[in-house]
Structure formats: C-alpha cells, structure tokens
Design a protein around this motif. Structure first.
Motif, PDB file in Angstrom:
ATOM      1  N   PRO A  30      -3.978 -29.651  16.856  1.00  0.00           N
ATOM      2  CA  PRO A  30      -5.365 -30.060  15.618  1.00  0.00           C
ATOM      3  C   PRO A  30      -6.584 -29.376  16.029  1.00  0.00           C
ATOM      4  N   ALA A  31      -6.900 -29.219  17.328  1.00  0.00           N
ATOM      5  CA  ALA A  31      -8.201 -28.894  17.949  1.00  0.00           C
ATOM      6  C   ALA A  31      -8.487 -27.508  17.166  1.00  0.00           C
ATOM      7  N   ARG A  32      -7.632 -26.598  17.556  1.00  0.00           N
ATOM      8  CA  ARG A  32      -7.579 -25.252  17.080  1.00  0.00           C
ATOM      9  C   ARG A  32      -7.361 -24.930  15.546  1.00  0.00           C
ATOM     10  N   PHE A  33      -6.799 -25.931  14.943  1.00  0.00           N
ATOM     11  CA  PHE A  33      -6.802 -26.142  13.580  1.00  0.00           C
ATOM     12  C   PHE A  33      -8.082 -26.100  12.726  1.00  0.00           C
ATOM     13  N   LEU A  34      -8.980 -27.027  13.655  1.00  0.00           N
ATOM     14  CA  LEU A  34     -10.363 -27.174  13.051  1.00  0.00           C
ATOM     15  C   LEU A  34     -11.290 -26.192  13.170  1.00  0.00           C
ATOM     16  N   VAL A  35     -11.099 -25.308  14.140  1.00  0.00           N
ATOM     17  CA  VAL A  35     -11.916 -23.974  14.258  1.00  0.00           C
ATOM     18  C   VAL A  35     -11.970 -23.156  13.101  1.00  0.00           C
ATOM     19  N   GLY A  36     -13.277 -22.974  12.779  1.00  0.00           N
ATOM     20  CA  GLY A  36     -13.352 -22.184  11.359  1.00  0.00           C
ATOM     21  C   GLY A  36     -13.420 -22.967  10.145  1.00  0.00           C
ATOM     22  N   SER A  37     -13.366 -24.099  10.287  1.00  0.00           N
ATOM     23  CA  SER A  37     -13.369 -25.213   8.821  1.00  0.00           C
ATOM     24  C   SER A  37     -14.654 -25.479   8.419  1.00  0.00           C
ATOM     25  N   GLU A  38     -15.761 -25.134   8.852  1.00  0.00           N
ATOM     26  CA  GLU A  38     -17.039 -24.955   8.594  1.00  0.00           C
ATOM     27  C   GLU A  38     -17.631 -26.543   8.266  1.00  0.00           C
ATOM     28  N   GLY A  39     -17.018 -27.166   9.297  1.00  0.00           N
ATOM     29  CA  GLY A  39     -17.826 -28.769   9.090  1.00  0.00           C
ATOM     30  C   GLY A  39     -17.204 -29.640   7.838  1.00  0.00           C
ATOM     31  N   THR A  40     -16.051 -28.972   7.187  1.00  0.00           N
ATOM     32  CA  THR A  40     -15.693 -29.530   5.964  1.00  0.00           C
ATOM     33  C   THR A  40     -14.294 -30.657   6.193  1.00  0.00           C
ATOM     34  N   LEU A  41     -13.764 -30.880   7.445  1.00  0.00           N
ATOM     35  CA  LEU A  41     -12.737 -31.646   7.766  1.00  0.00           C
ATOM     36  C   LEU A  41     -13.242 -32.466   8.858  1.00  0.00           C
ATOM     37  N   ALA A  42     -14.267 -32.455   9.636  1.00  0.00           N
ATOM     38  CA  ALA A  42     -14.602 -33.422  10.738  1.00  0.00           C
ATOM     39  C   ALA A  42     -15.683 -32.853  11.513  1.00  0.00           C
ATOM     40  N   LEU A  43     -16.513 -33.464  12.235  1.00  0.00           N
ATOM     41  CA  LEU A  43     -17.685 -33.130  13.014  1.00  0.00           C
ATOM     42  C   LEU A  43     -17.477 -33.114  14.205  1.00  0.00           C
ATOM     43  N   VAL A  44     -17.658 -32.021  14.934  1.00  0.00           N
ATOM     44  CA  VAL A  44     -17.406 -31.953  16.438  1.00  0.00           C
ATOM     45  C   VAL A  44     -18.640 -32.444  16.990  1.00  0.00           C
ATOM     46  N   THR A  45     -18.393 -33.355  18.142  1.00  0.00           N
ATOM     47  CA  THR A  45     -19.403 -34.064  18.897  1.00  0.00           C
ATOM     48  C   THR A  45     -19.334 -33.487  20.192  1.00  0.00           C
ATOM     49  N   ALA A  46     -18.198 -32.775  20.655  1.00  0.00           N
ATOM     50  CA  ALA A  46     -18.009 -32.282  22.188  1.00  0.00           C
ATOM     51  C   ALA A  46     -16.815 -31.545  21.853  1.00  0.00           C
ATOM     52  N   ALA A  47     -16.778 -30.228  22.726  1.00  0.00           N
ATOM     53  CA  ALA A  47     -15.695 -29.495  22.929  1.00  0.00           C
ATOM     54  C   ALA A  47     -15.269 -28.940  24.163  1.00  0.00           C
ATOM     55  N   GLU A  48     -14.112 -29.013  24.478  1.00  0.00           N
ATOM     56  CA  GLU A  48     -13.517 -28.394  25.762  1.00  0.00           C
ATOM     57  C   GLU A  48     -13.263 -26.995  25.598  1.00  0.00           C
ATOM     58  N   VAL A  49     -13.952 -26.244  26.184  1.00  0.00           N
ATOM     59  CA  VAL A  49     -13.590 -24.726  26.123  1.00  0.00           C
ATOM     60  C   VAL A  49     -13.138 -23.847  27.367  1.00  0.00           C
TER      61      VAL A  49
END
Length: 981
Positions: free
Chosen positions: A245-264
């Motif tokens: 689900p993490a990669r699914f959220l990428v590109g969702s423009e803040g419309t699905l959840a708000l990221v507070t930290a990322a491991e890259v």
C-alpha cells in the motif's frame, strides 16, 4: 476572518504544538502554487510532528472543512491549493531521522528537501535516484505526492520505485505504517475494524475485481503519474509479490492520506559523469538525434530550445554560457553518461559524437568531461522552467497545462511535429524543453488567461494534446501529476470502469472527501480557479519609482509565478531571510504575493501602509539577489523601497530612518569632530542610550569616521607627476569608505593613476543610496539628480570602490529618473575599478611584483550582494587572480546579513547574525589565520570583523600591496592622520 475560520483557528492553537495562521495575508500567500491556479484557503497550519498532523485532520473534520498538504508549493498543476485548511510540512517536518549507508536507505520527514537528502547521502557515495530540476527546493513529500521523476528516470525510474515504507495519517485522523506485507500479515490487518484494516481488506479485492480494465486502461508508456496506481497492486498480485500500500499511495497528491515520514531507497552515486551537448538547427533535428543518444546507454538526454538559451544569455547568473556554445543553436541535446570507468565513458562519448556525425545530426558536439566544464551547462539545464517563465509579459505567460505528456521516445519526432501543429492552429507559441530520453517534453504555451477567447483556446489545446498523447500510447501526466489541470480528463483517459474504480479508491481511503478533494477524481473543469482572471484590475497608484516595464507596481510584483527558487538554502544569495527563518512570508515569492494582495485593494495607497504588510516586507534585506537569481527578475528591493515611501506618507518617517538616510552627513560630521565619536562610544551606558532611543543594536560596534578622510587626503596629497595617457576617470567618493575606511579609496586612486588615468574625485554629495533603502525616495531623487548633473558635466569612465553606491548610478537612478537622458548617459559610463585595473595589467601598464605579500598564500573573496546582482563578481575575481602566486577562491556563502543599516537595527540584529552564521561564518571559521579574507562591501567587512577571527580587506588594497613599485607614503597620509581642511 469568518466565524468558521476563527473556530478552527482556536482549536488548532489549542491542539497543535505548531503554529496556525488565518490572517488575510497568509491565506493569500498559500492560495497559490507554481501553477496557473489560485484558491484562497480557510487557514494554514504548520505541524511540528506527526501527532500535529493527526490533530489537524481531526480538527478539520470537526469543523467540516478539507485538508490540503503542501511542501515547497512548487506544484505545477494546482495540487497544493485548496479551500480548506492547508498544512505546510516544510517549516518543521524537515529532518532526516535515519540514514543507513549499508542498507542504502534513509528515513525522512516530508519537508526534507531533495538536495538536503542528497548532500547527506553523498558523504556515503549515495544519492536519491529521482533527479528533479527543482531539487534545491522540492520536498520529498511533494515528490511522493506527484510521483516525481526528473532527468535520471531512464536509469532510476520514478519516486514510486524508491519507496520502501510510509508513515501516514489517514482521513479519520488515525495513524498507520504502510509497507509491503505478506499475505498472513495483510489478512491479520484486514480483520481489524479500522480504516487501515478496511484498506488492507478492500484495496486488493478492488484491483482483482477490475483486472481487465486495469490491464487495458493505463497508458502503455511506463513513465506515468496520473490516476491511482491500481496497476501496481494488480501487477504485484499477478507476480506473487506482497501487497504494497505504500507504493500505491505514491502519486496520489495527498488525496488518500498524509505522509508524515518515508523510508526510501538510495542508489550508488556514479564515480564519473560526462556530457555531450549536441547543437542543432531546429528542435525537430534535436529530437531526431535522440535515438542515437539512447543507443549509447545514457543516464539522461535533455532537450532545450533557443527560447530558453536566449533568456539565459540575458542573465548574469548564466554569463559563462556564451563562451561554451558554438554559434546560435536553435536547440541543444544534453546527453549525460555515467559510470566508474573513465576510459569506457570517453569511448561512449566518442561513439555518440561519431553516430551524430555519420547520420548528419547537428552541427557541433561539445564535450564536457569535468565538473568545472559542466557547471554552467547544468545550471542552465536545471533552470529551464524559471528561464522560460521569464519570457512572459504581464498576464501573457507560459503556462503549465500540456507540459507533462510523455510518449515512447521512438514516437517523439512525429509526436513533437504534431504537437507543434496543434499550437500553430491555435496561434500559440511555446518553449520546448524536457526529458527526451523518456519522451517527456515540458512544452509551455504562452496564454493570456484574462482573455476569455484564449482561455477557450487553452482548453481546446489541452483536449487535442490529451488525445494526441493517447494515440501514441503516452501519458497525459508523466511526473507533474493531475491536480486541477488534468484531473478533469481522467475518465476519458482511463475509461469508465477504471475511472469508477479510482473513485471507489477515493471513497475507501477518504469517505468524507476530506483530503484535497477535486484532484485525480471528481474534478471540476480545468478552467476553474484560474489565477489571473481572479485578480481585480489594478487600481491606479502613482509611484515614485518607474515600473513602466511591468505595467506598474502590481505588475512588477505579479511577475512572480511561485516557482520557489527563492526557497533554496545552500547556494547563491536569494533569499537570505528565508534561509534563516524558513518562513514562506520571508521568501521573495511571499513578499511579492503580499504586495500583489495590497496592490489589488480598492485603496492600494492605504494598503501599502498596513502593519501586516510591513511585517512581511520588514525582513527583506534589499540585497537585490532576487533581481538576478529569480528567473523572473522580481525586484523586491525596488518594491520595498516604493512600499516604504507610501508607508511614510501615511505614518511619517521614523527618526532612525531619517538618520540612516542622512548617513553621509553623519559620517562627514563624525570625521570633522574625530576622535570625539570614538570617545563617546566608550562612555559607560552611551551605547545603551543609543539602542533605547534610536533602536540600534547595543552589541553591534558602530563604524568610526576618521579625521583623515579620503577627501582631505586627496586635497592635500602631492599629485603624481606622470602623464595620464588614458584620460580622466571620475572616482565616486562614497558615503561610507570615504570617512570610515579611506585607505580603500586611496588604494583605488593610486592604482588608477599608476594605470595611466588622471583621477577626479567626486565628493560633493551623496548618490542617494542610503535614503533610497529607507524609502525616502524624494530625498534620494533630489540627491541623485544633483550628483548626476555634476557627473554628466565630466568625461570618461565613472568608478568607485563601494558597489552599492557605484551601482546605484546604473540602477536606482534610472528608476528614479526614467526620462532624464543625463541619467542614462551617466549610467552607461559606470565601470568597476577592478575592470579598469585588469585591463591595465593585461596591457602592461600596471605591474605587480612576483614577490608580493600574497605570493604562495590563500585569498578568499566574498562578493557584495549588489555587485553579484547587477554586474557579477567576475571582474573582481579576475583582478585578484592577477596577483602573482596568489591562490584565489571565491566563496559561495550567500549574504553576510549586514545589508547596510539592517544589521545595526536592534530588531534585526539577531537575524543578521543568523544569516551570517548560516554559511559565511562557518566557511571563514574553517580558514586558518594565514588566509587573507577580502570583500568588496563595507558592510560585509564590518560583519566579518564582528563575527569571525578575520579582518577582511578590500581587494583593491591587496592589489596595491602587490604593486611592483608601491607609491611612497609621506608623513601625515595615514588613514587616521589629521590632515587639515
């Protein structure tokens, strides 16, 4: 403020550790990003940690408003503007909390800037793969929201390919950690009666239910950033990979959840990079040559057209470009090759040049092997967006609405040709640049959004380009996202079934449409919320300065298109107060936006006197860095001076401003009564009385005028007996060094005379620079015109040693007196002393001795901000490098923070020190005592003396020390000597 806004503000103040701002100016600043859109939010909050984000989401829900996440605010499609609560993640959530070189991973907060991460990773030979042109201000949160890619995507893919895990706040205010999960773990989480459980339960099932639509509905070209990434979920399931689900959220423009930290994930940094820059007679020819470039396994192939090259040539920032290019190419292809084997890289360069030569592609190939060779080229390439924006005039701007399409590079020649045909049919011109290696061209047509007919044409072009990209299997959004510009078209692009599945995704994650609604799905027309038509006509305002070239003062401020280069923090000078405060209102674009608001008020004269506007403008140091480093040339120094003059009209002129504006008179009187000013400073309590009565910083030493000033020395010296074959040069006795550092002017005059000039000293008045900086424009106009008339009666060059005063003759004077021909004539005669002396050395008229005091030593040079902005520092560096045996380094240390009177003012003293300690002080602290520090600005030398163990000298003093036959010193000529008169 509305009642709803006040109620939400009170709750946020209660629940958050971070700040909340709901005033009209802050709301206006956050109504815009780098797109063509504007939506005024209800308010803005600045979360300090993840719990603040969760609390803000819960507060928004309780008050029935929406939440839009924002990083640097550089989105090009309107993703970061919204009518509810805006959360600015960039102010506080900006830490790299872990970097593991062995695992090649980093854990970052969403406000971390890409270059910030890359600097930390570079110490371990690593880098974040996606390489955006906005890397010096783009935040990781924004890159996650857009699925950014950049020039290196051919080698490293997109942001989605580098995400390992995300910590998020969901739309109900709960927190979750999203990462790939095994099927047992997914099932366990899916059993929970939570929003996180529902996502883990229903998202895989949704992808499975629409497998056929997913297989056929997405563009065939891999480089895509539009819609929700159900294709990734389906692909993982089909390949037996864990649900992610993490990669699914990428590109969702803040419309699905708000990221507070990322491991890259990080990737190894190549040991070497080399460039081949092909020169072409047309954009079409450059595009045709892309195939040969791709055959050589490049890291990137970038296209840039003549529109951008011509704009770069006009900017001081890119002055070295002309020396590199051959002829006047209509387009360039930048091909970068990376690797660890130098011989192999050079072989590939030769292979590429040979292919282009054999196939008749281009007329020249420039090879850039070293970082030094590449620096100027890289700088222009990464600034393409800003340079193109500068080509706009008024509301006729290059706009982002069809700038993000991508097709297979094999189709790029035909696609580019047909794209241009669409533009031609609608009578639009555009600049062409982008990532040719992946078929992505950032084409920005020029459109006036205040003309309804052109808005209709904009929509027509958007629809035709959308269909053209689809015809070639390409993407309508390839790295800039959908936002307000392209979301409307997603049903047509993806088909009904897949689009409706995406709407189900939105309802699954965000059933109340709380998070950034109207983006990706359920969007309004692309022509809603356009920025320019929303502004009322600019009310009439009579200004003291000339803003005719931008259609008035508001037009000068409204040139800003929010691309955010003023938010960079590690290179250049712009914007020193933002670098120190990290607050949007203290960036160039924040001040410009505030001025646009004030100048759009029914009574702009009254609005310019507003206390909140004054607060926004107050920390502008008037360094002029924005004049050169802002690609659109937004001149905040001029705008602030004009705004201050209107504030004075309404509120009167403060005593301190009157005194600083009359600094020449004060210094002249101080010199006449010296050493009395020095004695007064040592009276116990005297400094604190000045601080209390005038608002001066008690801890800042005041410069001491010397009795033996430059004018007295000039009047009483023994004139040189030699001939002056070059004629007469007029030396401007500025208001500062003339009285406090006369040795600088003496060195300049002696050098000029030795070089073959007769020197006439102009010392009868002020240029008006000090009055101008305090908004005393009537006084500045009177002083400048009097000086100009005296100078106009002379012949030959006009020079000086204090950049801020000398360069006022060719900038501020023209704004004060746009219709005075003598002002233009005098401005055209201004030359830097360093230029005249370098010419003399190279012509053999001025000789420096090999055994000079600096031979074998190190000299570091700090340039004056106005010099860097107006003419650049090349002349000073060139002169210093004429000193035999000296090792000269020019510092990239930004602004010293002094800025004339700014650093003396009590309320600005701490910020002045913070600016200096950001870059300049650490650089000089690392230099040994044997290093010679030199600076052209009197304020810079004062700040260096106050904050470091070095005493900076003017470059002209060093050159004088190096003369083969130094002028003799007669008794009584010392800087502090008491000559009569």
């Amino acid at each position: 403020m509305s009642a709803a806004g006040e109620a939400l503000r009170r709750r946020l103040v209660r629940d958050l550790d971070g700040e909340a701002a709901f005033d009209d100016y802050t709301r206006h600043l956050y109504s815009r990003d780098a797109s063509m859109y504007a939506i005024t939010p209800l308010g803005v909050a600045f979360p300090r940690h993840a719990e603040d984000v969760a609390a803000a989401v819960r507060a928004a829900a309780a008050h029935d408003t929406t939440v839009t996440a924002r990083g640097a605010g550089t989105s090009l499609a309107g993703q970061t503007v919204g009518a509810g609560l805006v959360l600015d993640f960039s102010r506080h959530l900006d830490r790299i909390t872990d970097l593991d070189p062995a695992a090649r991973t980093a854990r970052v907060q969403p406000g971390v800037v890409q270059d910030q991460l890359n600097r930390a990773a570079a110490a371990h030979g690593l880098v974040f793969g996606p390489d955006t042109s906005t890397s010096n201000r783009a935040t990781l949160g924004g890159m996650l929201g857009n699925n950014s890619a950049g020039s290196g995507s051919l080698r490293h893919g997109m942001t989605i390919d580098h995400v390992l895990a995300l910590e998020v706040v969901l739309s109900d205010g709960t927190s979750a950690r999203l990462a790939p999960v095994t099927e047992p773990e997914r099932a366990r989480r899916a059993a929970r009666a939570t929003l996180d459980g529902r996502i883990h339960r229903e998202l895989p099932a949704l992808a499975a239910a629409h497998a056929d639509a997913i297989a056929t509905g997405y563009p065939t070209h891999w480089r895509r950033a539009g819609g929700y990434r159900l294709d990734r979920v389906a692909a993982d399931a089909g390949a037996g990979r864990p649900f992610d689900p993490a990669r699914f959220l990428v590109g969702s423009e803040g419309t699905l959840a708000l990221v507070t930290a990322a491991e890259v994930r990080l990737v190894p940094q190549p040991a070497r990079t080399v460039f081949a820059v092909g020169h072409f007679a047309s954009v079409a020819a450059a595009v045709e040559a892309t195939g040969d470039a791709l055959a050589c396994d490049p890291a990137a192939v970038e296209l840039m057209d003549r529109t951008i090259l011509d704009l770069a040539r006009r900017k001081i920032e890119y002055a070295s470009l002309d020396a590199l290019l051959h002829g006047t190419p209509e387009a360039l292809l930048f091909v970068s090759l990376t690797g660890d084997d130098e011989e192999e890289l050079l072989g590939r360069l030769a292979d590429l040049a040979g292919r282009w030569r054999r196939h008749g592609h281009g007329y020249h190939t420039l090879i850039a092997e070293t970082p030094g060779d590449q620096a100027a080229l890289l700088k222009v390439r990464k600034s393409s967006l800003g340079l193109l924006m500068a080509a706009g005039s008024g509301t006729h701007r290059p706009l982002a609405f069809v700038e993000d399409t991508a097709v297979d590079p094999a189709h790029l020649p035909a696609y580019t040709r047909r794209f241009k045909e669409i533009l031609d049919r609608h009578d639009m011109t555009a600049g062409f640049y982008g990532h040719a290696s992946v078929g992505c061209l950032h084409i920005r047509p020029f459109v006036d959004l205040t003309d309804p007919a052109r808005v209709a044409a904009l929509r027509a072009v958007a629809e035709e380009v959308r269909d053209l990209a689809a015809e070639y299997g390409g993407a309508n959004s390839s790295e800039h996202g959908d936002g307000l510009a392209r979301s409307e078209f997603n049903r047509r692009l993806f088909g009904d079934e897949l689009y409706d599945a995406m709407r189900v995704v939105k309802r699954l994650f965000d059933p109340d449409a709380r998070l950034n609604p109207g983006k990706i799905v359920d969007a309004g027309p692309m022509t809603d919320h356009l920025r320019d038509p929303a502004l009322p006509p600019a009310p009439g305002l009579r200004t003291r300065l000339d803003f005719a070239d931008t259609g008035g003062m508001r037009g000068a401020a409204d040139r800003c298109m929010n691309i955010g280069l003023c938010r960079k923090d590690a290179h250049g000078t712009m914007c020193p107060s933002y670098m120190a405060t990290r607050e949007e209102q203290h960036a160039t674009r924040g001040r410009a936006g505030a001025l646009v608001k004030a100048l759009s008020a029914p009574d702009p004269r009254a609005a310019l006197g507003d206390d909140r506007l004054h607060e926004v403008l107050d920390l502008c140091l008037m360094c002029k860095a924005c004049r050169s480093e802002c690609p659109l040339g937004v001149d905040l120094a001029a705008l602030k001076a004009e705004a201050l003059s209107h504030r004075h009209d309404l509120h009167g002129v403060p005593l301190r401003s009157r005194l600083f504006g009359a600094v020449r008179t004060l210094n002249r009187l101080g010199s006449a009564t010296a050493p009395l000013p020095a004695l007064l400073q040592h009276i116990p309590g005297a400094r604190h009385v000045l601080a209390r009565r005038l608002g001066l910083a008690a801890d800042r030493p005041l410069p001491l005028p010397l009795r033996g000033n430059l004018v007295r020395w000039y009047q009483h010296r023994i004139a040189p007996g030699r001939q002056a074959p070059l004629g007469t040069v007029t030396f401007l006795a500025d208001s500062f060094t003339t009285y406090t550092e006369p040795a600088v002017g003496r060195a300049a005059i002696e050098l000029l005379e030795r070089a073959g000039w007769a020197v006439r000293l102009e010392s009868r008045g002020c240029c008006g620079r000090a009055a101008y900086s305090k908004g005393l424009l009537d006084r500045a106009a009177t002083a400048s015109l009097a000086l100009t008339r005296r100078l106009a009666a002379t012949d030959g060059p006009i020079t000086g040693c204090e950049p801020s005063c000398l360069l006022t003759l060719r900038d501020e004077h023209l704004r004060l007196h746009p219709d005075a021909p003598e002002v233009r004539e005098v401005a055209a005669r201004v030359r830097q002393t360093e230029e005249l002396l370098t010419e003399a050395i190279d012509a053999g008229r001025l000789h420096l001795r090999p055994d000079n005091p600096y031979a074998g030593g190190r000299i570091v040079y700090h340039g004056h901000c106005h010099q860097k902005a107006e003419v650049g520092t090349a002349a000073t560096v060139a002169l210093l490098r004429r000193i035999p045996g000296a090792q000269v380094t020019e510092l990239d240390a930004g602004c010293c923070g002094m800025a004339g009177s700014f650093g003396f003012e009590a309320e600005h003293y701490d910020l002045s020190l913070r600016i200096a300690r950001d870059r300049l002080v650490p650089v000089l602290a690392a230099e040994p005592p044997t290093t010679v520090v030199t600076a052209t600005g009197v304020s810079c030398r004062q700040q260096i003396a106050h904050t470091t163990h070095h005493a900076a000298r003017h470059p002209l003093e060093l050159v004088r020390d190096a003369l083969a036959d130094p002028p003799g010193r007669r008794r009584g000529n010392g800087a502090g000597a008491g000559a009569g008169g």
